[in-house]
Design a protein around this motif. Structure first.
Motif, PDB file in Angstrom:
ATOM      1  N   GLU A 118       1.956  -0.967   5.976  1.00 28.52           N
ATOM      2  CA  GLU A 118       2.084  -1.173   4.605  1.00 28.52           C
ATOM      3  C   GLU A 118       3.442  -1.269   3.941  1.00 28.52           C
ATOM      4  O   GLU A 118       3.698  -2.350   3.392  1.00 28.52           O
ATOM      5  N   MET A 119       4.361  -0.661   4.574  1.00 29.34           N
ATOM      6  CA  MET A 119       5.577  -0.564   3.809  1.00 29.34           C
ATOM      7  C   MET A 119       6.881  -0.756   4.628  1.00 29.34           C
ATOM      8  O   MET A 119       8.013  -1.040   4.145  1.00 29.34           O
ATOM      9  N   ARG A 126      10.222  -0.384  -2.179  1.00 27.13           N
ATOM     10  CA  ARG A 126       8.905   0.112  -3.029  1.00 27.13           C
ATOM     11  C   ARG A 126       8.663   1.582  -2.812  1.00 27.13           C
ATOM     12  O   ARG A 126       8.828   2.266  -1.843  1.00 27.13           O
ATOM     13  N   ARG A 128       5.590   4.474  -3.433  1.00 22.80           N
ATOM     14  CA  ARG A 128       4.023   4.640  -3.535  1.00 22.80           C
ATOM     15  C   ARG A 128       3.889   6.388  -3.491  1.00 22.80           C
ATOM     16  O   ARG A 128       4.649   7.229  -3.308  1.00 22.80           O
ATOM     17  N   GLU A 142      -1.215   4.508  -5.013  1.00 22.57           N
ATOM     18  CA  GLU A 142      -0.758   3.724  -5.937  1.00 22.57           C
ATOM     19  C   GLU A 142       0.779   3.448  -5.741  1.00 22.57           C
ATOM     20  O   GLU A 142       1.536   4.056  -5.304  1.00 22.57           O
ATOM     21  N   LEU A 143       1.100   2.203  -6.091  1.00 22.59           N
ATOM     22  CA  LEU A 143       2.589   1.488  -6.026  1.00 22.59           C
ATOM     23  C   LEU A 143       3.011   1.938  -7.256  1.00 22.59           C
ATOM     24  O   LEU A 143       2.529   1.465  -8.298  1.00 22.59           O
ATOM     25  N   GLU A 146       8.910  -0.984  -7.902  1.00 24.81           N
ATOM     26  CA  GLU A 146       9.380  -1.797  -6.838  1.00 24.81           C
ATOM     27  C   GLU A 146      10.817  -2.173  -7.383  1.00 24.81           C
ATOM     28  O   GLU A 146      10.992  -2.450  -8.512  1.00 24.81           O
ATOM     29  N   HIS A 175       8.279   6.187   0.085  1.00 31.20           N
ATOM     30  CA  HIS A 175       9.108   4.714   0.005  1.00 31.20           C
ATOM     31  C   HIS A 175       9.830   4.385   1.038  1.00 31.20           C
ATOM     32  O   HIS A 175       9.763   4.746   2.175  1.00 31.20           O
TER      33      HIS A 175
END
Length: 226
Positions: A118-119, A126, A128, A142-143, A146, A175
């Motif tokens: 995902e990241m 970002r 989360r 949840e994000l 960013e 993050h």
């Protein structure tokens, strides 16, 4: 009658190898080539597949690239961009379902696999927050924010307020570092301690803060920094 494209036989062979050999039967460029061929059926997609993998540094960087970046590559249209983003979305849902199926702390590797997909390769930072219930089951992912290439703000009050709203018993901060190096900065350590202290007063545990990058990940809990 419409003329079949010259590469029909090649694509049939790729398809057969995929059916018979499973996900490891195709090389990265062959997998992307076949995926693009579904979106652009009357074009030789091998050169485009190779160009994309070079541009984004491999299949992980390619699938996690945002739609705008993909669309800037010559030869990429809306349909081909959508094909790549759909493949990424399907992979993420598979990984997220594996995380949600069991208590997170007993399923740590599945969590790391999901978060890396995902990241780890995003070009901007970002943040989360994973919210867990009293049985450490994931109730919300949840994000939160960013930012830029090297910073995304974390606001203690917002994190704790959201945890209260959701009835979270615990949270995990996450993050990414676009630089690729997952080593925590002083600011990362300080904000983690602030969130942990604020949560402790309200009975909300901070299980960990995970930092991801192309070079790997760091757990602040494992480093003794929480």
């Amino acid at each position: 009658m419409a003329t079949e494209p010259d590469n029909t036989g090649h694509r049939a062979r790729l398809r057969q190898r995929l059916f018979e050999g499973g996900p490891d039967a195709l090389l990265d460029h062959e997998l992307i080539e076949y995926l693009l061929a579904l979106a652009i059926p009357r074009r030789d997609t091998k050169p485009l597949a190779k160009a994309l993998l070079t541009e984004f540094g491999g299949i992980a960087g390619l699938l996690t690239a945002d739609a705008e970046a993909l669309a800037r590559v010559p030869g990429m249209g809306e349909t081909s961009v959508a094909a790549l983003k759909a493949a990424h979305a399907a992979a993420l849902r598979l990984l997220r379902d594996q995380v949600a199926a069991r208590p997170v702390l007993a399923n740590w590797q599945a969590l790391l696999d999901y978060l890396r997909a995902e990241m780890a390769h995003h070009a901007i930072e970002r943040v989360r927050v994973l919210h867990l219930n009293g049985r450490n089951m994931l109730i919300r992912d949840e994000l939160m924010n960013e930012g830029s290439l090297d910073e995304a703000p974390v606001y203690v009050r917002e994190v704790i307020r959201r945890a209260i709203d959701l009835g979270s018993a615990a949270i995990i901060l996450v993050h990414n570092h676009p630089s690729g190096d997952p080593s925590p900065s002083r600011a990362d350590i300080e904000i983690t301690r602030q969130v942990a202290e604020a949560g402790k007063r309200l009975g909300i545990a901070v299980h960990d803060h995970i930092i991801l990058g192309a070079e790997g990940h760091t757990s602040l809990r494992a480093q003794g920094l929480i």
